[in-house]
Design a protein around this motif. Structure first.
Motif, PDB file in Angstrom:
ATOM      1  N   ALA A  23     -70.420  37.358  60.617  1.00 15.84           N
ATOM      2  CA  ALA A  23     -70.207  37.049  59.200  1.00 15.84           C
ATOM      3  C   ALA A  23     -68.776  36.583  58.963  1.00 15.84           C
ATOM      4  CB  ALA A  23     -70.516  38.270  58.329  1.00 15.84           C
ATOM      5  N   LEU A  24     -67.818  37.244  59.603  1.00 17.08           N
ATOM      6  CA  LEU A  24     -66.420  36.856  59.423  1.00 17.08           C
ATOM      7  C   LEU A  24     -66.169  35.472  60.000  1.00 17.08           C
ATOM      8  CD1 LEU A  24     -63.586  37.442  58.480  1.00 17.08           C
ATOM      9  CD2 LEU A  24     -63.191  38.686  60.615  1.00 17.08           C
ATOM     10  N   GLN A  25     -66.696  35.207  61.186  1.00 17.13           N
ATOM     11  CA  GLN A  25     -66.532  33.872  61.786  1.00 17.13           C
ATOM     12  C   GLN A  25     -67.083  32.785  60.857  1.00 17.13           C
ATOM     13  OE1 GLN A  25     -65.037  32.741  64.406  1.00 17.13           O
ATOM     14  NE2 GLN A  25     -64.706  34.472  65.737  1.00 17.13           N
ATOM     15  N   GLU A  26     -68.295  33.003  60.361  1.00 15.58           N
ATOM     16  CA  GLU A  26     -68.923  32.025  59.471  1.00 15.58           C
ATOM     17  C   GLU A  26     -68.143  31.900  58.166  1.00 15.58           C
ATOM     18  OE1 GLU A  26     -73.132  32.741  59.031  1.00 15.58           O
ATOM     19  OE2 GLU A  26     -73.357  33.097  61.181  1.00 15.58           O
ATOM     20  N   ALA A  27     -67.659  33.030  57.646  1.00 21.89           N
ATOM     21  CA  ALA A  27     -66.887  33.004  56.410  1.00 21.89           C
ATOM     22  C   ALA A  27     -65.573  32.249  56.594  1.00 21.89           C
ATOM     23  CB  ALA A  27     -66.620  34.426  55.929  1.00 21.89           C
ATOM     24  N   LEU A  28     -64.924  32.439  57.734  1.00 18.10           N
ATOM     25  CA  LEU A  28     -63.683  31.708  57.980  1.00 18.10           C
ATOM     26  C   LEU A  28     -63.943  30.206  58.085  1.00 18.10           C
ATOM     27  CD1 LEU A  28     -61.873  34.129  60.458  1.00 18.10           C
ATOM     28  CD2 LEU A  28     -61.250  33.643  58.078  1.00 18.10           C
ATOM     29  N   LEU A  29     -65.049  29.834  58.717  1.00 20.14           N
ATOM     30  CA  LEU A  29     -65.412  28.404  58.754  1.00 20.14           C
ATOM     31  C   LEU A  29     -65.694  27.884  57.348  1.00 20.14           C
ATOM     32  CD1 LEU A  29     -67.697  28.264  61.919  1.00 20.14           C
ATOM     33  CD2 LEU A  29     -65.449  27.200  61.634  1.00 20.14           C
ATOM     34  N   ASP A  30     -66.433  28.674  56.560  1.00 21.51           N
ATOM     35  CA  ASP A  30     -66.701  28.292  55.162  1.00 21.51           C
ATOM     36  C   ASP A  30     -65.399  28.108  54.403  1.00 21.51           C
ATOM     37  OD1 ASP A  30     -69.437  28.517  55.599  1.00 21.51           O
ATOM     38  OD2 ASP A  30     -69.624  30.469  54.603  1.00 21.51           O
ATOM     39  N   ALA A  31     -64.475  29.074  54.577  1.00 14.67           N
ATOM     40  CA  ALA A  31     -63.208  29.019  53.851  1.00 14.67           C
ATOM     41  C   ALA A  31     -62.404  27.785  54.251  1.00 14.67           C
ATOM     42  CB  ALA A  31     -62.406  30.299  54.106  1.00 14.67           C
ATOM     43  N   TRP A  32     -62.387  27.465  55.536  1.00 19.93           N
ATOM     44  CA  TRP A  32     -61.663  26.277  55.989  1.00 19.93           C
ATOM     45  C   TRP A  32     -62.259  25.015  55.365  1.00 19.93           C
ATOM     46  CZ3 TRP A  32     -57.481  24.095  57.307  1.00 19.93           C
ATOM     47  CH2 TRP A  32     -57.469  22.853  57.933  1.00 19.93           C
ATOM     48  N   ARG A  33     -63.593  24.946  55.359  1.00 23.50           N
ATOM     49  CA  ARG A  33     -64.255  23.761  54.784  1.00 23.50           C
ATOM     50  C   ARG A  33     -64.021  23.654  53.272  1.00 23.50           C
ATOM     51  NH1 ARG A  33     -69.121  25.726  57.791  1.00 23.50           N
ATOM     52  NH2 ARG A  33     -68.941  24.788  59.837  1.00 23.50           N
ATOM     53  N   ARG A  34     -63.844  24.795  52.620  1.00 22.07           N
ATOM     54  CA  ARG A  34     -63.729  24.816  51.152  1.00 22.07           C
ATOM     55  C   ARG A  34     -62.323  25.120  50.661  1.00 22.07           C
ATOM     56  NH1 ARG A  34     -68.891  28.773  50.265  1.00 22.07           N
ATOM     57  NH2 ARG A  34     -70.438  27.410  51.209  1.00 22.07           N
ATOM     58  N   ILE A  35     -61.334  25.086  51.525  1.00 16.88           N
ATOM     59  CA  ILE A  35     -59.986  25.478  51.133  1.00 16.88           C
ATOM     60  C   ILE A  35     -59.485  24.663  49.945  1.00 16.88           C
ATOM     61  CG2 ILE A  35     -58.833  23.977  52.818  1.00 16.88           C
ATOM     62  CD1 ILE A  35     -57.652  27.521  51.857  1.00 16.88           C
ATOM     63  N   ASN A  36     -59.928  23.428  49.817  1.00 16.28           N
ATOM     64  CA  ASN A  36     -59.487  22.611  48.682  1.00 16.28           C
ATOM     65  C   ASN A  36     -60.068  23.091  47.355  1.00 16.28           C
ATOM     66  OD1 ASN A  36     -57.744  20.911  50.050  1.00 16.28           O
ATOM     67  ND2 ASN A  36     -59.435  19.609  50.730  1.00 16.28           N
ATOM     68  N   ARG A  37     -61.115  23.919  47.406  1.00 13.82           N
ATOM     69  CA  ARG A  37     -61.683  24.477  46.176  1.00 13.82           C
ATOM     70  C   ARG A  37     -60.891  25.666  45.656  1.00 13.82           C
ATOM     71  NH1 ARG A  37     -68.116  24.534  47.669  1.00 13.82           N
ATOM     72  NH2 ARG A  37     -68.261  22.334  48.224  1.00 13.82           N
ATOM     73  N   PHE A  38     -60.031  26.241  46.501  1.00 15.39           N
ATOM     74  CA  PHE A  38     -59.209  27.366  46.054  1.00 15.39           C
ATOM     75  C   PHE A  38     -58.133  26.833  45.124  1.00 15.39           C
ATOM     76  CE2 PHE A  38     -55.412  30.073  46.614  1.00 15.39           C
ATOM     77  CZ  PHE A  38     -55.922  31.227  46.028  1.00 15.39           C
ATOM     78  N   ARG A  39     -58.153  27.315  43.877  1.00 13.26           N
ATOM     79  CA  ARG A  39     -57.242  26.814  42.847  1.00 13.26           C
ATOM     80  C   ARG A  39     -56.096  27.760  42.527  1.00 13.26           C
ATOM     81  NH1 ARG A  39     -58.214  22.314  44.059  1.00 13.26           N
ATOM     82  NH2 ARG A  39     -60.215  21.407  43.613  1.00 13.26           N
ATOM     83  N   GLY A  40     -56.102  28.936  43.119  1.00 13.76           N
ATOM     84  CA  GLY A  40     -55.014  29.867  42.870  1.00 13.76           C
ATOM     85  C   GLY A  40     -55.155  30.665  41.592  1.00 13.76           C
ATOM     86  N   ASP A  41     -56.360  30.660  40.988  1.00 14.93           N
ATOM     87  CA  ASP A  41     -56.577  31.461  39.778  1.00 14.93           C
ATOM     88  C   ASP A  41     -56.519  32.953  40.090  1.00 14.93           C
ATOM     89  OD1 ASP A  41     -56.963  29.080  38.417  1.00 14.93           O
ATOM     90  OD2 ASP A  41     -59.134  29.115  38.724  1.00 14.93           O
ATOM     91  N   SER A  42     -56.816  33.309  41.327  1.00 12.97           N
ATOM     92  CA  SER A  42     -56.713  34.694  41.794  1.00 12.97           C
ATOM     93  C   SER A  42     -55.955  34.652  43.119  1.00 12.97           C
ATOM     94  CB  SER A  42     -58.114  35.295  41.988  1.00 12.97           C
ATOM     95  OG  SER A  42     -58.829  34.560  42.957  1.00 12.97           O
ATOM     96  N   ALA A  43     -55.701  35.809  43.677  1.00  8.62           N
ATOM     97  CA  ALA A  43     -55.019  35.869  44.975  1.00  8.62           C
ATOM     98  C   ALA A  43     -55.909  35.265  46.050  1.00  8.62           C
ATOM     99  CB  ALA A  43     -54.692  37.315  45.316  1.00  8.62           C
ATOM    100  N   PHE A  44     -55.291  34.699  47.074  1.00  7.97           N
ATOM    101  CA  PHE A  44     -56.054  34.145  48.190  1.00  7.97           C
ATOM    102  C   PHE A  44     -56.929  35.218  48.816  1.00  7.97           C
ATOM    103  CE2 PHE A  44     -56.563  33.138  52.706  1.00  7.97           C
ATOM    104  CZ  PHE A  44     -57.186  31.902  52.603  1.00  7.97           C
ATOM    105  N   SER A  45     -56.408  36.450  48.908  1.00 11.57           N
ATOM    106  CA  SER A  45     -57.188  37.544  49.511  1.00 11.57           C
ATOM    107  C   SER A  45     -58.456  37.813  48.707  1.00 11.57           C
ATOM    108  CB  SER A  45     -56.346  38.815  49.614  1.00 11.57           C
ATOM    109  OG  SER A  45     -55.900  39.222  48.336  1.00 11.57           O
ATOM    110  N   THR A  46     -58.372  37.719  47.384  1.00 17.64           N
ATOM    111  CA  THR A  46     -59.551  37.922  46.537  1.00 17.64           C
ATOM    112  C   THR A  46     -60.581  36.834  46.815  1.00 17.64           C
ATOM    113  OG1 THR A  46     -58.191  38.957  44.832  1.00 17.64           O
ATOM    114  CG2 THR A  46     -60.354  38.120  44.142  1.00 17.64           C
ATOM    115  N   TRP A  47     -60.110  35.603  46.939  1.00 17.15           N
ATOM    116  CA  TRP A  47     -61.005  34.485  47.241  1.00 17.15           C
ATOM    117  C   TRP A  47     -61.671  34.699  48.595  1.00 17.15           C
ATOM    118  CZ3 TRP A  47     -60.653  30.155  50.729  1.00 17.15           C
ATOM    119  CH2 TRP A  47     -61.551  29.108  50.433  1.00 17.15           C
ATOM    120  N   MET A  48     -60.903  35.160  49.585  1.00 18.49           N
ATOM    121  CA  MET A  48     -61.472  35.405  50.910  1.00 18.49           C
ATOM    122  C   MET A  48     -62.465  36.568  50.890  1.00 18.49           C
ATOM    123  SD  MET A  48     -60.742  33.178  53.151  1.00 18.49           S
ATOM    124  CE  MET A  48     -61.600  34.097  54.418  1.00 18.49           C
ATOM    125  N   TYR A  49     -62.157  37.624  50.138  1.00 19.87           N
ATOM    126  CA  TYR A  49     -63.128  38.719  49.981  1.00 19.87           C
ATOM    127  C   TYR A  49     -64.452  38.149  49.475  1.00 19.87           C
ATOM    128  CZ  TYR A  49     -60.450  43.152  50.349  1.00 19.87           C
ATOM    129  OH  TYR A  49     -59.758  44.253  50.779  1.00 19.87           O
TER     130      TYR A  49
END
Length: 198
Positions: free
Chosen positions: A64-90
């Protein structure tokens, strides 16, 4: 998880580890893989622990973590900083965990439900008391696994990870009132399941 090779190919450059999170996020959004690796390394232990606690299986948690990290890398441009990066990764990790739970229902080995803290052995504790505590922890693991996924997720994030209601709301996408209700229902069900062990 992000693993480094003997040659250190997967390790971020020494300077990246010292950069603040916002800078690393911006660099990752610009396509810097090493900046994303530095972010992943900062958070992977916590995210893995959450995945184990939600999924109850270390191998599934690593997947799950491996897949989530791949998802996060693919979607990193969707992170807008409205919350902490850690919250987005959770959120990315917990969504991946919930997807895995939905696909695999119902079989989860009860001895793999997660790494709930084990009671510390007390000096001079009798074997009977030790056996009773072990049985009680097994009952708690079983009760936790029996909770609906959304209740277990909120309970794990609150009780085992120590997150606040607002952050859990951001992670799960549920309103804060719904989060409070889920945690209350989880506590109530766990208390009822554990009543014989009091």
């Amino acid at each position: 998880m992000v693993h480094g090779s003997a040659a250190g190919a997967a390790r971020p450059r020494a300077g990246l580890a010292e950069l603040d999170e916002k800078t690393l996020v911006v660099r990752a959004q610009e396509g810097d893989v090493r900046a994303f690796e530095a972010l992943a390394l900062r958070h992977q232990a916590t995210l893995y622990r959450v995945a184990v606690r939600v999924l109850g299986d270390p191998t599934d948690a690593e997947d799950a973590l491996q897949e989530a990290l791949l998802d996060a890398w693919r979607r990193i441009n969707r992170f807008r900083g409205d919350s902490a990066f850690s919250t987005w990764m959770y959120r990315v990790v917990t969504n991946r965990c919930l997807d895995m739970l939905r696909r695999r229902r119902p079989a989860v080995p009860m001895d793999e439900v997660g790494d709930l803290p084990e009671p510390a052995p007390a000096p001079g504790r009798s074997p009977e008391r030790t056996a009773e505590l072990d049985a009680g922890m097994a009952a708690l693991r079983a009760a936790l696994q029996a909770l609906p996924d959304e209740l277990r997720l909120c309970w794990v994030l609150r009780e085992l990870e120590g997150l606040g209601y607002t952050e859990i709301s951001e992670i799960t996408g549920a309103g804060e009132t719904a989060v409070r209700g889920r945690i209350h229902r989880a506590r109530t069900r766990l208390a009822a399941a554990m009543r014989p062990w009091r």
